[in-house]
Design an enzyme around this catalytic site. Structure first.
Site, PDB file in Angstrom:
ATOM      1  N   THR A 178       0.831  -1.219   0.000  1.00 54.66           N
ATOM      2  CA  THR A 178       0.000   0.000   0.000  1.00 54.66           C
ATOM      3  C   THR A 178       0.856   1.255   0.000  1.00 54.66           C
ATOM      4  O   THR A 178       0.480   2.275  -0.582  1.00 54.66           O
ATOM      5  CB  THR A 178      -0.942   0.002   1.220  1.00 54.66           C
ATOM      6  OG1 THR A 178      -1.644  -1.236   1.268  1.00 54.66           O
ATOM      7  CG2 THR A 178      -1.965   1.127   1.119  1.00 54.66           C
ATOM      8  N   GLU A 194       9.522  -0.147  11.502  1.00 61.28           N
ATOM      9  CA  GLU A 194       8.235   0.541  11.375  1.00 61.28           C
ATOM     10  C   GLU A 194       7.784   1.124  12.713  1.00 61.28           C
ATOM     11  O   GLU A 194       7.292   2.251  12.781  1.00 61.28           O
ATOM     12  CB  GLU A 194       7.177  -0.425  10.836  1.00 61.28           C
ATOM     13  CG  GLU A 194       7.382  -0.801   9.378  1.00 61.28           C
ATOM     14  CD  GLU A 194       6.473  -1.906   8.914  1.00 61.28           C
ATOM     15  OE1 GLU A 194       6.361  -2.103   7.692  1.00 61.28           O
ATOM     16  OE2 GLU A 194       5.863  -2.586   9.763  1.00 61.28           O
TER      17      GLU A 194
END
Length: 285
Positions: free
Chosen positions: A81, A156
């Site tokens: 994404t 992340e």
């Protein structure tokens, strides 16, 4: 009599040949029907995949448009994404002449930033980020996330933790009322290689389910992260108090980080099947 006999024999032979031909054609017809069904299923699958990709793009574009401004430092997440988010970010930088600095969460994110000609930086030079945008494997009603399907959970979480605002982008398939409803592969847990067996046993004993070493697909042996560690995928059996579980797992010696992002996401954008974008904020307690 001979002629009639010959004619009768010819008809019989013709019938036999026709029957044999029919029998030969039956498998061909069956194969053709199967192929037709497979093509139909394939077309449906392609249609679903195209819909999901469009949904990812919608969510990514909405997040970049709503949260990225001039003179910002932006954390760039990982996964399929985020590709659309970087596309849109690069487009806005060109069109609006924005001054944007990007900090990646993985080798993939770094390559995307460079390929689009965006300014690359790191947490040494920019330890405080204005916003971080990333995907998720699953998002529940409280904006608790499962991340790490691509193996980048530690970077992340570090980047998200350094950002003033952490925004999640996903398609409709990642939306769940409770973790585990959509994502069936478990919670990723990054571990030091020498500790994967004791960590796996400890997690299963204390929290149930099983924690399996993630094996690579195109190479022999386990998946190795950008940090040269292994990943366990913990397939839990029941819903948990995710905040407590996340803290407890991180305290197990050998655990580097978990793929549970609890109380971190400020907003989630979901691209939907009908072409709309749904926005979810954390519930007000």
């Amino acid at each position: 009599m001979r002629l009639r006999g010959w004619v009768s024999f010819s008809k019989l032979a013709a019938g036999s040949l026709s029957s044999a031909s029919w029998r030969r054609k039956q498998p061909q017809a069956a194969a053709a029907a199967t192929l037709c069904r497979q093509k139909h299923v394939c077309l449906l699958s392609q249609s679903g995949a195209n819909m999901a990709e469009e949904a990812k793009k919608l969510a990514a574009y909405a997040a970049v448009d709503n949260h990225v401004q001039n003179n910002q430092v932006v954390g760039v997440g990982s996964g399929s994404t985020i590709v659309y988010a970087v596309d849109r970010l690069a487009e806005r930088v060109r069109q609006e002449k924005l001054n944007i600095v990007c900090v990646p969460t993985s080798f993939q994110a770094r390559q995307l930033i460079l390929q689009h000609g965006l300014t690359l930086s790191d947490l040494d030079r920019h330890p405080e980020l204005d916003v971080a945008i990333d995907g998720a494997d699953e998002v529940d009603a409280d904006l608790t996330l499962i991340k790490g399907g691509g193996g980048c959970l530690t970077q992340e979480k570090i980047v998200a933790g350094c950002a003033k605002h952490f925004v999640v982008i996903a398609d409709y398939r990642k939306d769940s009322k409770a973790l585990g409803q959509q994502w069936k592969k478990g919670v990723p847990i990054e571990v030091i290689p020498m500790a994967y067996v004791p960590v796996s046993r400890t997690i299963a004993k204390r929290f149930g389910g099983e924690a399996n070493l993630r094996m690579a697909v195109s190479k022999a042996g386990p998946v190795v992260t950008d940090n040269s560690n292994f990943i366990l995928d913990w397939k839990f059996e029941t819903a948990q108090n995710w905040k407590d579980v996340n803290t407890a797992i991180k305290m197990i010696p050998g655990v580097v980080e978990t793929g549970l992002f609890v109380g971190m996401a400020e907003r989630a954008y979901f691209g939907m099947e009908d072409g709309s974008v749904q926005i979810r904020d954390p519930p007000v307690n």
